[in-house]
Scaffold this active site. Structure first.
Site, PDB file in Angstrom:
ATOM      1  CG  HIS A  18      -0.359  -0.111   2.515  1.00 38.80           C
ATOM      2  ND1 HIS A  18       0.466   0.860   3.027  1.00 38.80           N
ATOM      3  CD2 HIS A  18      -0.434  -1.081   3.472  1.00 38.80           C
ATOM      4  CE1 HIS A  18       0.869   0.512   4.225  1.00 38.80           C
ATOM      5  NE2 HIS A  18       0.341  -0.666   4.525  1.00 38.80           N
ATOM      6  CG  HIS A  21       4.218  -1.267   2.279  1.00 42.31           C
ATOM      7  ND1 HIS A  21       2.995  -1.807   1.990  1.00 42.31           N
ATOM      8  CD2 HIS A  21       4.606  -1.800   3.458  1.00 42.31           C
ATOM      9  CE1 HIS A  21       2.658  -2.655   2.949  1.00 42.31           C
ATOM     10  NE2 HIS A  21       3.601  -2.667   3.853  1.00 42.31           N
ATOM     11  CB  CYS A 127      -1.511  -9.482  19.453  1.00 40.49           C
ATOM     12  SG  CYS A 127      -2.376  -8.887  17.975  1.00 40.49           S
ATOM     13  CB  CYS A 130       1.325  -7.310  17.281  1.00 40.04           C
ATOM     14  SG  CYS A 130       0.104  -6.027  17.431  1.00 40.04           S
ATOM     15  CB  CYS A 144      -4.130  -6.204  20.287  1.00 41.86           C
ATOM     16  SG  CYS A 144      -2.896  -5.397  19.257  1.00 41.86           S
ATOM     17  CG  HIS A 147      -4.015  -6.080  15.276  1.00 40.26           C
ATOM     18  ND1 HIS A 147      -2.732  -6.029  15.760  1.00 40.26           N
ATOM     19  CD2 HIS A 147      -3.921  -6.121  13.925  1.00 40.26           C
ATOM     20  CE1 HIS A 147      -1.885  -6.069  14.741  1.00 40.26           C
ATOM     21  NE2 HIS A 147      -2.572  -6.119  13.619  1.00 40.26           N
ATOM     22  CE  LYS A 304      -3.409   0.926  11.982  1.00 41.74           C
ATOM     23  NZ  LYS A 304      -3.264   0.150  13.161  1.00 41.74           N
ATOM     24  CE  LYS A 307       1.257  -5.473   4.536  1.00 42.66           C
ATOM     25  NZ  LYS A 307       2.317  -6.126   5.261  1.00 42.66           N
TER      26      LYS A 307
HETATM   27 ZN   LIG Z   1      -2.074  -6.704  17.658  1.00 44.63          ZN
END
Ligand SMILES: [Zn+2]
Length: 555
Positions: A18, A21, A127, A130, A144, A147, A304, A307
């Site tokens: 995306h 990056h 998580c 992560c 998390c 997330h 945000k 992805k």
């Molecule tokens: Zn996470």
């Protein structure tokens, strides 16, 4: 001359790339090109983290093998090189590059030899998103913070790394500036984390939890090396660390003996790069990076970047953006708009507005005015003026050391001063990794040159000359010579940021012989609805200009 090893992070490849990056890659590329241009030795390193558990989970969701998924997505990341005109020297894929596994194993054994690896039972909140364990305090309302999902409680025997042993040495390296963390707010964040106390970290997981994907722990077939250890290792393994012969030579040359070892990283991975990684290196007896440069994030349309949504969201797909609007427009937005500190919101409308204002109107118009005037009044034969002091070396290079034209006109002093100070302004801006300040400095040449056109009105000089005014003709030579020199400097100065457009400017302003016929350097772009058809590239190929905007509409 400085020897510089410059790396991007290696993204995990559970989805297509995306625009976030693209930000890090384009920043790294501009930095690498800048240093190469001033004569430094540079190696730019990029790649993909294929061994992440997220890739395994994404493949399970799609019902394909992990190998198939990472091959497909890693190809998309490697393909950014062409789509974004990137100049990385090497691209490592952690699941398939033969240099990677032996290097990671070597790093593991080096830390084991220091007595920093041990096995113990571990229970923790993990998580998967992560790929890290969280303590209760680090969770937000039990989920998390990144997330917003509840972590899994995992109990198993793992290998641990004695991170707790390294707090003082890390504080010393960072506090003394030997390991420079930029910007200073991020440095303070890391020092604060060190002050809160370091606990040992789990650096392996069971083969079952890893779904059998990843690099095994040397001598322990039940465990796979923690993916962050594996991924961070790429900065060394791509140089042949732990290898023999020529491969090991790259490690010596580009890591041990480099003047600067610079990691570009996003703010979400600062702890891994500024705490875990240097501690591992200290344990292994490997020199530390000299700089860790942290960038903030892009949001897309106020949200945000998701992805997993990137594949469907064209507005965050850098390949679709470059196909639709051209690589110059994408790179220019990323470098010209994103501030050194703070998140920035990306929209296609902002990209278009910036490209049209700066590249089509400002820069494109300047170059087409100069070449159109040269063809209208000099049959395309104009020589760039001999530039004021400091810039003659750039011009000599641009002109291939060829003949120079009239002396610099006295009334172009402001333009000359802008040209003279640009290289130093760019250098100091990039020393603090401020790409926005660097591109603003380059663009100042465009603004001053366009002002000089407006002030001198060379088309009036051309008409006066035709009416028999010889002094006006000599003056026109000077004005065109100064403008042509400014465009040649511009091509050189903008090259690290927009290499494609720089090449077109240089070609348009090559005064060896006759200047090329006026061409549209950067056509205005319009929003492409839906999926972007590749019209911008086609429009750029149609470069003959029907009517050049030599004169202002009011003239
Ligand atoms: Zn996470």
């Amino acid at each position: 001359m400085t020897r510089l090893y410059l790396s991007t992070t290696i993204p995990y490849v559970n989805a297509r790339p995306h625009v976030g990056h693209a930000l890090e890659l384009v920043q790294a590329d501009a930095l690498a090109r800048h240093h190469r241009r001033v004569g430094d030795e540079v190696r730019l390193q990029s790649g993909t983290d294929d061994n992440a558990l997220k890739n395994v989970l994404a493949a399970e969701r799609e019902g394909i093998s992990t190998r198939e998924l990472v091959n497909r997505n890693a190809r998309a990341f490697a393909g950014l090189r062409e789509h974004l005109s990137l100049s990385f020297d090497d691209f490592i894929r952690t699941s398939s590059d033969p240099r990677h596994r032996p290097g990671v194993e070597h790093l593991w054994r080096a830390c084991a030899a220091s007595g920093d690896l041990y096995r113990r039972d571990y229970q923790g909140l993990y998580c998967v998103g992560c790929e890290q364990f969280y303590t209760e305090d680090e969770l937000t309302g039990g989920v998390c913070p990144e997330h917003r999902t509840p972590p899994q409680l995992i109990t198993e025997e793992n290998w641990f790394f004695r991170l707790s042993q390294y707090a003082d040495r890390l504080r010393d390296e960072i506090g003394s500036g030997r390991l420079r963390i930029e910007p200073v707010g991020r440095r303070n964040e890391v020092l604060g984390f060190l002050d809160s106390g370091l606990t040992d970290i789990s650096v392996s997981r069971s083969v079952a939890r890893a779904r059998g994907w990843g690099i095994g722990v040397p001598g322990d077939p039940s465990q796979v090396i923690y993916v962050w250890w594996d991924a961070l290792g790429n900065y060394l393994t791509a140089l042949g660390y732990g290898g023999q012969g020529a491969r090991a030579g790259d490690y010596q040359r580009w890591w041990v003996e480099a003047d600067r070892r610079v990691h570009l990283v996003g703010k979400d991975v600062i702890r891994f790069h500024a705490v875990y990684w240097p501690a591992i290196l200290l344990s292994a007896g490997v020199p530390l990076p000299t700089e860790i440069v942290v960038h903030d994030f892009l949001t897309v349309g106020g949200s945000k970047i998701s992805k997993s949504a990137a594949a469907e969201q064209d507005s965050s797909d850098p390949v679709a953006l470059a196909d639709a609007y051209g690589v110059d427009a994408v790179r220019w937005w990323l470098l010209r708009e994103v501030p050194r500190v703070g998140d920035t919101d990306f929209t296609v409308d902002k990209l278009i507005a910036r490209a049209n204002a700066d590249l089509a109107n400002g820069l494109g118009n300047l170059v087409s005015r100069v070449s159109s005037l040269a063809h209208a009044y000099r049959n395309g034969v104009v020589r760039a003026c001999r530039c004021p002091n400091g810039t003659s070396r750039w011009l000599a290079a641009a002109a291939g050391g060829g003949a120079v034209g009239a002396d610099w006109p006295a009334d172009a002093a402001v333009l000359a001063a802008t040209i003279e100070r640009t290289p130093e302004t760019v250098r100091t801006a990039l020393a603090r990794f401020d790409f926005r300040a660097a591109t603003a400095a380059v663009f100042e040449i465009v603004e001053q040159a366009n002002r000089y056109v407006d002030a001198t009105q060379p088309w009036h000089l051309g008409r006066a000359e035709r009416a028999g005014d010889a002094a006006a003709g000599r003056r026109l030579d000077q004005v065109l010579g100064a403008l042509l020199a400014a465009c040649q400097v511009l091509a050189a100065e903008i090259w690290p940021f927009l290499p494609d457009l720089a090449a077109r400017i240089a070609a348009a302003c090559d005064d060896f012989g006759t200047l090329p016929k006026p061409q549209q350097l950067f056509p205005r772009i319009d929003r492409q609805p839906g999926r972007y058809p590749a019209v911008a590239a086609a429009a750029q190929r149609e470069s003959e200009v029907a009517s050049c905007r030599v004169e202002p509409a009011t003239c």
